[in-house]
Design a protein around this motif. Structure first.
Motif: not given
Ligand code: GLN
Length: 280
Positions: A94-99, A189-195, A211-213
């Motif tokens: 799992v993605l590390v929860p971020r502030p 919802c915090n979906p993957p959003y990195v290109d 998959e989460a990024l």
């Molecule tokens: N905020 C995360 C990062 O920049 C990305 C998380 C996401 O894609 N939801 O590493």
């Protein structure tokens, strides 16, 4: 004396040595060293800082520092990360929860106040961070967390149990909102959003689940999947709080607006537009 004749390091010496070793691997080497030593001692960082630093450092500390030196995120090494009012178990699935993501909870609190939403949906729940933080915030709310990864769901369920929130949290396998019949007062919802071409820090790129990024060439693939589903999931006076990445507000706003939704923005503590608020 240790078996090889060397003296065990004091906590003070061990911290200083670890901070030097981690300088190349981390932007916060001293903080990392303190968190790892506290973890090796099974105490909180504050307790470590208030303790007698002339005491011996435990032998296990060395292995934790070696893992961090290879880039592994602190949260995976210590197995925990604080988020909003709760502490979550985290592991490589799992993605590390971020502030940054706390911006979504803050926006929801500003909207609902003390009464809170009755029903909450967390799409792509991962560790369960957003759903469980919201359930902790509003003691009578019920929620559903969806993820398409069984490994993440196991971690989310364990977090629900450990936090005493399991009776109000249902975690289910799914592909975003597909197959959900219910409508919700609050959607998070915090979906993957990195290109796909993004240059991420090593501890993110090499350790956190791709998959989460990553979300396609422009980072918007998952917003395109989610946008048509929101209207059918949102209750009459409900809101959806959707996390976005740097500079994505115009493009993602357009995607949701094209589905007839009203779109507002919220900034994170760094002043970046981090959250879109959707209403019907
Ligand atoms: N905020 C995360 C990062 O920049 C990305 C998380 C996401 O894609 N939801 O590493």
């Amino acid at each position: 004396m240790r078996p090889n004749g060397s003296r065990a390091l004091t906590r003070r010496e061990a911290l200083a040595g670890a901070a030097r070793r981690l300088a190349g691997a981390s932007e916060t080497p001293r903080l990392d060293a303190e968190l790892l030593l506290a973890s090796a001692l099974a105490i909180e960082r504050q307790a470590l800082l208030l303790s007698d630093l002339n005491e011996e450092a435990p032998a296990a500390f060395e292995q934790l520092v070696a893992r961090r030196e290879k880039g592994e995120p602190i949260a995976y090494i210590v197995g925990r990360r604080g988020f909003w009012t709760i502490e979550l178990e985290v592991a490589p699935g799992v993605l590390v929860p971020r502030p940054d993501s706390e911006t979504l909870i803050e926006a929801a609190v500003a909207h609902f106040g003390a009464n809170g939403p009755r029903s909450i949906l967390d799409l792509g729940t991962g560790s369960g961070a957003l759903l469980l933080a919201a359930l902790d915030q509003w003691p009578t709310a019920q929620g559903v967390g969806v993820d398409r990864c069984e490994r993440a769901l196991a971690i989310a369920r364990a977090n629900g149990e450990r936090l005493g929130l399991a009776d109000r949290a249902q975690f289910r396998l799914g592909d975003w909102g597909e197959g959900l019949e219910q409508r919700f007062d609050l959607i998070l919802c915090n979906p993957p959003y990195v290109d796909a071409g993004a240059d991420l820090p090593r501890d993110v790129a090499e350790w956190e689940p791709h998959e989460a990024l990553f979300a396609g060439a422009d980072g918007l693939d998952d917003y395109r999947r989610i946008a048509p589903q929101i209207s059918g999931l949102l209750g009459q006076d409900g809101i959806a709080c959707i996390e976005i990445g740097l500079g994505q507000a115009p493009a993602v706003t357009a995607l949701f607006a094209a589905e007839g939704l009203r779109v507002d923005q919220r900034e994170d503590l760094g002043g970046r537009t981090r959250c879109l608020i959707l209403t019907r």
